[in-house]
Design a protein around this motif. Structure first.
Motif, PDB file in Angstrom:
ATOM      1  N   GLY A 243       0.808  -1.181  -0.142  1.00  0.00           N
ATOM      2  CA  GLY A 243      -0.055  -0.057  -0.017  1.00  0.00           C
ATOM      3  C   GLY A 243       0.847   1.140   0.062  1.00  0.00           C
TER       4      GLY A 243
ATOM      5  N   VAL B  93      -0.385   7.461   2.334  1.00  0.00           N
ATOM      6  CA  VAL B  93       0.380   8.330   3.095  1.00  0.00           C
ATOM      7  C   VAL B  93       1.421   7.429   3.845  1.00  0.00           C
ATOM      8  N   ALA B  94       0.784   6.366   4.635  1.00  0.00           N
ATOM      9  CA  ALA B  94       1.291   5.791   5.603  1.00  0.00           C
ATOM     10  C   ALA B  94       2.490   4.870   4.918  1.00  0.00           C
TER      11      ALA B  94
ATOM     12  N   GLU C 153       1.979  -1.322  -4.681  1.00  0.00           N
ATOM     13  CA  GLU C 153       0.827  -0.353  -5.071  1.00  0.00           C
ATOM     14  C   GLU C 153      -0.091  -1.115  -5.900  1.00  0.00           C
ATOM     15  N   GLN C 154      -1.335  -1.254  -5.595  1.00  0.00           N
ATOM     16  CA  GLN C 154      -2.374  -1.996  -6.486  1.00  0.00           C
ATOM     17  C   GLN C 154      -3.001  -1.020  -7.782  1.00  0.00           C
TER      18      GLN C 154
ATOM     19  N   GLY D 283      -2.767   7.128  -2.611  1.00  0.00           N
ATOM     20  CA  GLY D 283      -3.943   6.527  -1.799  1.00  0.00           C
ATOM     21  C   GLY D 283      -5.118   7.622  -1.958  1.00  0.00           C
ATOM     22  N   ASN D 284      -5.674   7.480  -0.964  1.00  0.00           N
ATOM     23  CA  ASN D 284      -7.029   8.523  -0.860  1.00  0.00           C
ATOM     24  C   ASN D 284      -6.473   9.876  -0.721  1.00  0.00           C
TER      25      ASN D 284
ATOM     26  N   ALA E 171      -6.283  19.918   3.476  1.00  0.00           N
ATOM     27  CA  ALA E 171      -6.322  19.194   4.395  1.00  0.00           C
ATOM     28  C   ALA E 171      -6.483  19.693   5.854  1.00  0.00           C
ATOM     29  N   PHE E 172      -7.300  19.138   6.664  1.00  0.00           N
ATOM     30  CA  PHE E 172      -6.999  19.559   8.059  1.00  0.00           C
ATOM     31  C   PHE E 172      -5.926  18.889   8.557  1.00  0.00           C
TER      32      PHE E 172
ATOM     33  N   THR F  49      -2.615  -0.724   3.867  1.00  0.00           N
ATOM     34  CA  THR F  49      -3.615  -1.141   2.763  1.00  0.00           C
ATOM     35  C   THR F  49      -4.887  -0.118   3.058  1.00  0.00           C
TER      36      THR F  49
ATOM     37  N   TYR G   6      -7.984   2.475   3.882  1.00  0.00           N
ATOM     38  CA  TYR G   6      -9.536   2.375   3.878  1.00  0.00           C
ATOM     39  C   TYR G   6     -10.155   2.697   2.565  1.00  0.00           C
TER      40      TYR G   6
ATOM     41  N   LYS H 296     -14.766  20.757   7.790  1.00  0.00           N
ATOM     42  CA  LYS H 296     -13.721  21.305   6.913  1.00  0.00           C
ATOM     43  C   LYS H 296     -14.376  21.813   5.380  1.00  0.00           C
TER      44      LYS H 296
ATOM     45  N   THR I 148      -4.422   3.942   8.151  1.00  0.00           N
ATOM     46  CA  THR I 148      -5.710   3.602   8.334  1.00  0.00           C
ATOM     47  C   THR I 148      -6.151   2.089   7.917  1.00  0.00           C
TER      48      THR I 148
ATOM     49  N   ALA J  75      -8.286   7.243  10.616  1.00  0.00           N
ATOM     50  CA  ALA J  75      -7.189   8.034  11.036  1.00  0.00           C
ATOM     51  C   ALA J  75      -6.889   9.061  10.299  1.00  0.00           C
ATOM     52  N   GLU J  76      -6.450  10.249  10.835  1.00  0.00           N
ATOM     53  CA  GLU J  76      -6.000  11.251  10.005  1.00  0.00           C
ATOM     54  C   GLU J  76      -4.824  11.052   9.628  1.00  0.00           C
ATOM     55  N   VAL J  77      -4.222  12.005   8.628  1.00  0.00           N
ATOM     56  CA  VAL J  77      -2.698  11.776   8.158  1.00  0.00           C
ATOM     57  C   VAL J  77      -1.775  12.169   8.955  1.00  0.00           C
TER      58      VAL J  77
HETATM   59  C1  LIG Z   1     -13.376  12.655   2.602  1.00  0.00           C
HETATM   60  C2  LIG Z   1     -12.363  12.716   3.102  1.00  0.00           C
HETATM   61  C3  LIG Z   1     -11.467  13.760   3.715  1.00  0.00           C
HETATM   62  C4  LIG Z   1     -10.377  13.581   4.481  1.00  0.00           C
HETATM   63  N1  LIG Z   1      -9.631  14.880   4.788  1.00  0.00           N
HETATM   64  C5  LIG Z   1      -8.484  14.815   5.431  1.00  0.00           C
HETATM   65  C6  LIG Z   1      -7.766  16.024   6.012  1.00  0.00           C
HETATM   66  O1  LIG Z   1      -8.160  17.060   5.436  1.00  0.00           O
HETATM   67  N2  LIG Z   1      -6.810  15.813   6.857  1.00  0.00           N
HETATM   68  C7  LIG Z   1      -6.288  14.586   7.177  1.00  0.00           C
HETATM   69  O2  LIG Z   1      -5.369  14.320   7.896  1.00  0.00           O
HETATM   70  N3  LIG Z   1      -6.896  13.318   6.853  1.00  0.00           N
HETATM   71  C8  LIG Z   1      -7.912  13.236   6.061  1.00  0.00           C
HETATM   72  N4  LIG Z   1      -8.585  12.202   5.742  1.00  0.00           N
HETATM   73  C9  LIG Z   1      -7.989  10.985   6.085  1.00  0.00           C
HETATM   74  C10 LIG Z   1      -7.018  10.572   5.117  1.00  0.00           C
HETATM   75  O3  LIG Z   1      -7.458  10.096   3.978  1.00  0.00           O
HETATM   76  C11 LIG Z   1      -6.310   9.550   5.647  1.00  0.00           C
HETATM   77  O4  LIG Z   1      -5.827   9.801   7.003  1.00  0.00           O
HETATM   78  C12 LIG Z   1      -5.188   9.007   4.740  1.00  0.00           C
HETATM   79  O5  LIG Z   1      -5.158   8.881   3.443  1.00  0.00           O
HETATM   80  C13 LIG Z   1      -4.490   7.674   5.358  1.00  0.00           C
HETATM   81  O6  LIG Z   1      -3.544   7.094   4.391  1.00  0.00           O
HETATM   82  P1  LIG Z   1      -3.315   5.467   4.196  1.00  0.00           P
HETATM   83  O7  LIG Z   1      -1.806   5.242   3.823  1.00  0.00           O
HETATM   84  O8  LIG Z   1      -3.362   4.747   5.628  1.00  0.00           O
HETATM   85  O9  LIG Z   1      -4.422   5.044   3.459  1.00  0.00           O
HETATM   86  P2  LIG Z   1      -4.856   4.975   1.950  1.00  0.00           P
HETATM   87  O10 LIG Z   1      -4.852   6.439   1.696  1.00  0.00           O
HETATM   88  O11 LIG Z   1      -5.992   4.288   1.830  1.00  0.00           O
HETATM   89  O12 LIG Z   1      -3.598   4.335   1.226  1.00  0.00           O
HETATM   90  C14 LIG Z   1      -3.576   2.800   1.070  1.00  0.00           C
HETATM   91  C15 LIG Z   1      -3.021   2.320  -0.144  1.00  0.00           C
HETATM   92  O13 LIG Z   1      -2.852   1.191  -0.183  1.00  0.00           O
HETATM   93  C16 LIG Z   1      -3.565   0.626  -1.372  1.00  0.00           C
HETATM   94  N5  LIG Z   1      -3.909  -0.902  -1.237  1.00  0.00           N
HETATM   95  C17 LIG Z   1      -4.814  -1.283  -0.575  1.00  0.00           C
HETATM   96  N6  LIG Z   1      -4.871  -2.575  -0.546  1.00  0.00           N
HETATM   97  C18 LIG Z   1      -3.802  -3.019  -1.496  1.00  0.00           C
HETATM   98  C19 LIG Z   1      -3.285  -4.329  -1.696  1.00  0.00           C
HETATM   99  N7  LIG Z   1      -3.903  -5.344  -1.577  1.00  0.00           N
HETATM  100  N8  LIG Z   1      -2.517  -4.348  -2.417  1.00  0.00           N
HETATM  101  C20 LIG Z   1      -1.517  -3.123  -2.811  1.00  0.00           C
HETATM  102  N9  LIG Z   1      -2.038  -2.045  -2.606  1.00  0.00           N
HETATM  103  C21 LIG Z   1      -3.028  -1.838  -1.646  1.00  0.00           C
HETATM  104  C22 LIG Z   1      -4.672   1.370  -1.843  1.00  0.00           C
HETATM  105  O14 LIG Z   1      -4.757   1.228  -3.319  1.00  0.00           O
HETATM  106  C23 LIG Z   1      -3.980   2.836  -1.414  1.00  0.00           C
HETATM  107  O15 LIG Z   1      -3.196   3.188  -2.548  1.00  0.00           O
HETATM  108  C24 LIG Z   1      -9.937  12.392   4.914  1.00  0.00           C
HETATM  109  C25 LIG Z   1     -10.727  11.172   4.493  1.00  0.00           C
HETATM  110  C26 LIG Z   1     -11.867  11.177   3.925  1.00  0.00           C
HETATM  111  C27 LIG Z   1     -12.639  10.124   3.680  1.00  0.00           C
END
Ligand SMILES: Cc1cc2nc3c(=O)[nH]c(=O)nc-3n(C[C@H](O)[C@H](O)[C@H](O)COP(=O)(O)OP(=O)(O)OC[C@H]3O[C@@H](n4cnc5c(N)ncnc54)[C@H](O)[C@@H]3O)c2cc1C
Ligand code: SF4
Ligand code: SF4
Length: 416
Positions: free
Chosen positions: A9, A12-13, A32-33, A39-40, A47-48, A183, A185, A263, A390, A395-397
């Motif tokens: 994945g 950000v994480a 990365e898939q 990611g998201n 961003a907050f 991976t 959310y 936000k 997440t 969780a937040e960023v």
């Molecule tokens: C509407 C909305 C607004 C938001 N606004 C904010 C904000 O303003 N400030 C803030 O701090 N946070 C915000 N967030 C939260 C923020 O999106 C998350 O904290 C952050 O994106 C988490 O990152 P992550 O790497 O944990 O997960 P993700 O961003 O979900 O990344 C996971 C990655 O893993 C990949 N993956 C999943 N399964 C597999 C697999 N089996 N094989 C290979 N790859 C895989 C996915 O394709 C993805 O690229 C918001 C969330 C939402 C829904």
């Protein structure tokens, strides 16, 4: 030389863990898939807690020339990172400390190293798309389901010969010492909740979809227009806890949706002209330092209604009529809105569940289960297996980044 660490994945994480491990001399395979990293966070616009544009979010790296865009910084200039896009994990065997991991690699139609983003292919065929101006690797993507008469010409005229229309999927087995589950959310799409009309009425969208609409680089240049007919939006109605805190869907509170709804409400109320915003809520949970978003929203004139949405129907003059039960007034209200925005639950991603199963990890509501009694061990999911961001639940960023760094520190300690 030690085996590399596998990170599943590249949100950000995963990106944070990859860059920090690589900087410490540890080799990383980052899987990365999708066809781009980020990611998201790629789709969030502002961003907050800092209200920075997500495109230019302050980097946690201090590297010359790449201060910004934390999810891109250092990724390509770091020789210790091997990035595999369009790739998933299909099998995990071996033992902790020496895992054998089979990778399923999707067809690599466009070579991201060769693509110079000249756009010639996109002029010939709609099958070539730019996922996001900030996609990484910086390359167009080919979608074979949209193939048309122009694809062959696009391939022939590509100046760097980056396109291979005959590319096939492949498999590869790698040996890794540790596995980091990052991976992330998925934002729940509430198609089975009749009271919200999602999927039935085009003017019903989720918060992630609203973030894309607000983005100045989006289709409307950031103007809020009704998806159904393109009319300017003059009222936005948001509803909280869609699918969260609901025994029929997800029993947990998704934790951050009150903050991201506020936000968005503030962006609309403060930065767009003549648009009113109302929020229907059960409780406003602006944890920690985020209470200021609630205060700002009230000052900006956002209207809060404590209650639940009962039903909605298209209005004769466009938009939607929504019936809301106001639990403070104990009466039903009929509201007219142009855009109905659902603060939908953050659910475990499809791919994440398979990984949890393959690694025999404990799961809580589909996410990797955090450690209940020892918070400092939260990121340790098993023997030589870690989780961050997440993948551990909403969780937040900043929290995701902190967890990624905790994983890095655990792995570095274990290698001493
Ligand atoms: C509407 C909305 C607004 C938001 N606004 C904010 C904000 O303003 N400030 C803030 O701090 N946070 C915000 N967030 C939260 C923020 O999106 C998350 O904290 C952050 O994106 C988490 O990152 P992550 O790497 O944990 O997960 P993700 O961003 O979900 O990344 C996971 C990655 O893993 C990949 N993956 C999943 N399964 C597999 C697999 N089996 N094989 C290979 N790859 C895989 C996915 O394709 C993805 O690229 C918001 C969330 C939402 C829904
Ligand atoms: S024509 Fe080739 S180099 Fe140009 S954008 Fe398309 S794939 Fe990339
Ligand atoms: S954060 Fe707010 S909207 Fe999200 S589930 Fe919790 S109370 Fe509901």
């Amino acid at each position: 030389m030690s085996d590399p660490v596998l990170i599943i994945g590249a949100g950000v994480a995963g990106l944070t863990a990859a860059v920090e491990l690589a900087d410490s001399g540890v080799r990383v395979v980052l899987v990365e898939q999708k066809t781009t990293v980020g990611g998201n966070a790629l789709d969030l616009y502002k961003a907050f807690p800092t209200d920075d544009c997500f495109y230019c979010f302050e980097s946690n790296r201090d590297r010359p020339g790449i201060r910004k865009c934390f999810y891109r910084s250092a990724l390509l200039d770091q020789p210790n990172i091997e990035l595999r896009i369009n790739t998933t994990v299909s099998e995990i065997s071996g033992e902790p400390g020496r895992f054998e991991v089979k990778l399923a690699i999707g067809p690599q139609y466009v070579d991201p190293i060769k693509c110079i983003m000249c756009g010639i292919c996109m002029k010939h065929s709609n099958a070539f798309v730019l996922i996001s101006p900030q996609c990484q690797p910086q390359a167009v993507v080919y979608d074979p389901t949209r193939a048309d008469d122009g694809v062959q010409r696009a391939a022939e005229e590509c100046p760097t010969r980056a396109i291979n229309l005959d590319a096939k999927p492949a498999e590869e087995t790698i040996t890794v010492s540790d596995i980091i589950v990052a991976t992330g959310y998925h934002e729940m799409k509430p198609v089975n909740m009749d009271e919200y009309g999602y999927g039935k009425y085009p003017d019903v969208v989720t918060q992630l979809e609203l973030a894309k609409m607000l983005d100045p680089n989006g289709e409307t240049g950031g103007a809020l227009l009704r998806p159904s007919d393109g009319a300017p939006v003059s009222h936005v109605l948001m509803v909280q806890c869609v699918g969260s805190r609901d025994e029929n869907h997800y029993p947990y509170c998704s934790k951050i949706c009150c903050v991201f709804a506020l936000k968005h409400a503030n962006i609309i109320a403060m930065e767009r002209e003549n648009i009113d915003v109302s929020v229907v809520y059960m409780d406003i949970r602006t944890y920690d330092r985020h209470e200021r978003y609630y205060r700002d929203a009230r000052v900006a004139g956002v209207n809060f209604i404590r209650g639940r949405v009962q039903r909605l129907a298209p209005s004769s003059d466009g938009g939607l009529d929504v019936i809301v039960y106001d639990s403070l007034l104990d009466r039903y209200l009929r509201l007219h809105t142009d855009l109905f925005v659902l603060s939908s639950a953050l659910e475990p991603p499809e791919g994440g569940k398979g990984i949890i199963k393959a690694l025999g990890l404990k799961s809580a509501s589909g996410f990797v289960a955090p450690h209940d009694l020892a918070p400092e061990e939260t990121v340790v999911a098993g023997d030589h297996v870690y989780a961050c961001g997440t993948a551990l639940g909403p969780a937040e960023v900043p929290e995701s980044v902190t967890q990624a760094r905790a994983v890095v520190s655990k792995i570095l300690q274990s290698r001493k």
